[in-house]
Structure formats: structure tokens, C-alpha cells
Design a protein around this motif. Structure first.
Motif, short mmCIF file in Angstrom:
data_model
loop_
_atom_site.label_atom_id
_atom_site.label_comp_id
_atom_site.label_asym_id
_atom_site.label_seq_id
_atom_site.Cartn_x
_atom_site.Cartn_y
_atom_site.Cartn_z
N TRP A 95 20.28 3.97 75.60
CA TRP A 95 21.31 4.99 75.54
C TRP A 95 21.07 5.90 74.35
N ALA A 96 21.23 7.18 74.52
CA ALA A 96 20.98 8.13 73.46
C ALA A 96 22.18 9.04 73.29
N ALA A 97 22.46 9.40 72.07
CA ALA A 97 23.58 10.31 71.80
C ALA A 97 23.26 11.12 70.56
N SER A 98 23.75 12.35 70.54
CA SER A 98 23.52 13.18 69.37
C SER A 98 24.23 12.59 68.18
N ASN A 99 23.67 12.79 67.02
CA ASN A 99 24.19 12.17 65.81
C ASN A 99 24.90 13.21 64.96
N THR A 100 25.91 12.77 64.21
CA THR A 100 26.58 13.62 63.25
C THR A 100 26.44 13.00 61.87
N LEU A 101 25.99 13.81 60.92
CA LEU A 101 25.80 13.35 59.55
C LEU A 101 26.95 13.83 58.69
N TYR A 102 27.58 12.90 57.99
CA TYR A 102 28.64 13.21 57.03
C TYR A 102 28.10 12.92 55.62
N VAL A 103 28.17 13.90 54.74
CA VAL A 103 27.67 13.71 53.38
C VAL A 103 28.83 13.81 52.39
N TRP A 104 28.71 13.06 51.31
CA TRP A 104 29.74 13.05 50.27
C TRP A 104 29.05 12.79 48.93
N ALA A 105 29.45 13.53 47.90
CA ALA A 105 28.91 13.34 46.55
C ALA A 105 30.06 13.31 45.56
N SER A 106 30.06 12.31 44.71
CA SER A 106 31.16 12.12 43.76
C SER A 106 31.18 13.20 42.69
N ARG A 107 32.39 13.61 42.34
CA ARG A 107 32.59 14.52 41.20
C ARG A 107 33.51 13.87 40.17
N ALA A 108 33.54 12.56 40.15
CA ALA A 108 34.36 11.83 39.18
C ALA A 108 33.92 12.20 37.76
N TYR A 187 29.13 5.77 65.87
CA TYR A 187 27.71 6.08 65.76
C TYR A 187 27.41 7.25 64.84
N ALA A 188 28.41 7.74 64.11
CA ALA A 188 28.13 8.75 63.10
C ALA A 188 27.36 8.11 61.95
N THR A 189 26.71 8.94 61.15
CA THR A 189 25.98 8.48 59.98
C THR A 189 26.65 9.07 58.74
N CYS A 190 26.85 8.23 57.74
CA CYS A 190 27.55 8.64 56.53
C CYS A 190 26.67 8.36 55.32
N VAL A 191 26.48 9.36 54.47
CA VAL A 191 25.72 9.19 53.23
C VAL A 191 26.65 9.45 52.05
N LEU A 192 26.83 8.44 51.22
CA LEU A 192 27.70 8.54 50.05
C LEU A 192 26.83 8.50 48.80
N VAL A 193 27.01 9.49 47.92
CA VAL A 193 26.20 9.60 46.70
C VAL A 193 27.13 9.54 45.50
N SER A 194 26.93 8.55 44.64
CA SER A 194 27.77 8.35 43.47
C SER A 194 27.04 7.40 42.52
N ASP A 195 27.68 7.10 41.38
CA ASP A 195 27.09 6.06 40.52
C ASP A 195 27.58 4.67 40.93
N PHE A 196 28.59 4.62 41.77
CA PHE A 196 29.12 3.37 42.32
C PHE A 196 29.38 2.31 41.24
N PHE A 197 30.03 2.76 40.18
CA PHE A 197 30.46 1.83 39.14
C PHE A 197 31.88 1.32 39.38
N GLU A 213 34.25 0.69 62.54
CA GLU A 213 34.32 1.75 63.53
C GLU A 213 32.94 2.08 64.12
N GLY A 214 31.93 1.31 63.73
CA GLY A 214 30.59 1.56 64.25
C GLY A 214 29.83 2.63 63.51
#
Length: 314
Positions: A95-108, A187-197, A213-214
């Protein structure tokens, strides 16, 4: 009260910063596509805008054979394979489906840190990498948006402009170490960018909700080289970015070993968490060029380096 002209000026300033960030992100991303196109997996699944999901359904790529069962259409039988195995076998495609990319970068506040060992702050590098990933995804035909943004996902230059503007102006990220939990498409893809402290329980609560939620995701921990090596000696005062806590060390060099152990344990906990959820964890130092980690992340996003499905830890 803010005047109409002041509102217009502020809006123009935000758009200008967003345009500048998008331009820098595209320049960084432009150096990578020749390397990525060379990989068959990326060429097929990303540039054509589809991603295998390891389940039966409409698609062009073969997945598996299974035994014929009542109700299966006769035209789905692989007669040649069935003749060799003496069983009626159905050929299933992936099975194939188009992908959606969600990006997030911390400004803490802590992301504004920059030691003398690094050319940029953690926030600047995190935002640039998130933007470059979005630019690469659009080049590959993917839909992108910023996590939490009111703008719908898209695969055009306007979508990139919206991502850039949100990464620069999103007020909710100004004090946030982690993004707010939001509902994302399966099936969305999420990229989180932070220092994760942040504490491990806080991070685990957020990621577990996404994985349930998959959603497939990737954590990129961006740190200043001084946060890894603690290159201080003698009497040193450490000041908390948020709050008023201070620590004066008479001999800062004596803190290196216990600090390194704490950092290693924290990272190991993050690796263990992401591994259990089917996510990935990568680190990046701001004194190093971003191209290497960007290539690695983009490989993970496209599924070339990992094909694990998200799962919730028991």
C-alpha cells in the motif's frame, strides 16, 4: 494601542525574515539532491511522492504472497507462482500513500545559547535545518508544513514561505522546550529539532501520543560544543537561562566527568524511548556543518535507512 502602520511594519518585518530563512534553507538543501537522487529508494519513494507503508493495498511495489481465500478475485492469482508451489497464491502489492512532513524547531530561551566555540546559536541552526528539510521535501514532491501552523500542508513555494514565516514568528514556541500535542494524520512524518533537555517523562508523553496515532518521527538534538565538552576551568559561574539559579564552581574542570555521565544517561534514555516507539534520535553540534546531519535525516525521512513502523511502548 498599536497603530495600523506599526502593524503593517511588523508584518513586513516578519515576512522579510521568513523570506530570508527560506532562501538560506533552499541554498543548503540545493547541495544535497544529487546525492539523494542516486539512491533508488529515495528516487522511487520520495521524488515520486509516495511511501511504502508495509500493508496490502493499491500500489505498484510487490509486498508478499498469501494463500488464496474465498472472495479473492481470480485476476489477483499469480498462476506461475501457484503452479510451482502447488497452492493458489495471491500476489499482494504494498500500500502506498503520499506523505506529509511536519517540521518544528524550538525557540526556547536555552536555544539562544552560543559559546565561543560555535559560529551560531542553537536556535539559528535548528531553524535552518528544519527549513532545509522542508525545502528538500518539496523538491521531492512531498507536502510540508510547520507543526502547529494554521497553514495546510503543500508542495509549492508558497508552502515553503508559510513554513519559513511560522518558524520565525510562531509565538507558542518562544518559551517551549517541546511542541504542543496536536492531532496529525496517520502515517505523517514529524521532525522535532531542539536540545531536548526537558525531562524524559515530558518527552515520553508527547512522543507516545504521536506514535499512538501512527505518526512516524525523528528527534534531532542540537547542542553547542560547550554543552558536550564543558571546556571551563577554574572559578566559573553558571547562570540559568530561565529563572535566577546560579552555580559558582571553584574548579569547573572537576564537573566534567559527572556532567558527561549525566548527559550520556539522558541521551541513552532518549535513544531508548525513540527506539521503543519506532522513531529515530540523532545529535548535531553547532560547530559542525549541517550538511551531514541533513543528509542523514533526509535519508531517515524517505525510509531509506529505516523501515520500522511506529509502535507504542507497553
Amino acid at each position: 494601542m498599536e497603530t495600523r502602520q506599526a502593524q503593517l511594519n511588523r508584518g513586513d518585518a516578519l515576512r522579510n525574515r521568513g523570506d530570508a530563512l527560506r532562501h538560506r534553507g533552499q541554498l543548503l538543501g540545493a547541495a544535497l539532491p544529487p546525492l539523494l537522487v542516486a539512491a533508488d529508494r529515495i528516487a522511487v519513494s520520495v521524488i515520486q511522492g509516495v511511501h511504502g507503508r508495509r500493508r496490502a493495498g493499491p500500489g505498484e511495489d510487490f509486498w508478499q504472497y498469501r494463500q488464496y481465500s474465498f472472495g479473492d478475485a481470480a485476476n489477483r492469482i499469480d498462476w506461475r507462482k501457484s503452479a510451482r508451489s502447488e497452492r493458489m497464491l495471491i500476489r499482494e502489492n504494498e500500500w502506498a500513500a503520499s506523505n506529509t512532513l511536519y517540521v518544528w524547531a524550538s525557540r526556547a530561551p536555552g536555544m539562544s545559547f552560543r559559546s565561543s566555540l560555535a559560529p551560531v546559536t542553537k536556535r539559528e541552526r535548528a531553524t535552518l535545518i528544519a527549513m532545509a528539510l522542508a525545502a528538500l521535501a518539496v523538491r521531492g514532491g512531498e507536502r510540508v508544513t510547520a507543526l502547529g501552523s494554521p497553514h495546510p500542508p503543500g508542495h509549492t513555494r508558497m508552502a515553503l514561505a508559510n513554513v519559513a514565516e511560522w518558524l520565525e514568528a510562531d509565538p507558542a514556541r518562544a518559551q517551549a522546550d517541546l511542541p504542543k500535542a496536536v492531532r496529525l494524520p496517520r502515517y505523517a512524518t514529524c521532525v522535532l529539532v531542539s536540545d531536548f533537555f526537558s525531562t524524559i517523562p515530558e518527552t515520553a508523553k508527547l512522543l507516545t501520543g504521536f506514535a499512538a496515532e501512527g505518526v512516524r518521527g525523528h528527534l534531532l538534538q542540537v547542542v553547542d560544543p560547550a554543552e558536550e565538552t564543558l571546556p571551563y576551568e577554574g572559578r566559573t559561574e553558571f547562570i540559568e537561562y530561565v529563572g535566577e539559579e546560579r552555580l559558582i564552581a571553584g574548579r569547573a574542570e572537576t564537573l566534567k566527568e559527572p556532567y558527561a555521565r549525566r548527559l550520556a544517561l539522558h541521551r541513552e534514555a532518549l535513544k531508548d524511548l525513540t527506539r521503543k516507539l519506532g522513531w529515530s534520535f540523532t545529535t548535531h553540534r553547532t560547530d559542525r556543518p549541517p550538511h551531514g546531519v541533513l543528509l542523514s535525516l533526509y535519508g531517515l525521512i524517505s525510509g531509506r535507512q529505516s523501515d520500522r513502523r511506529p509502535r507504542v511502548a507497553g
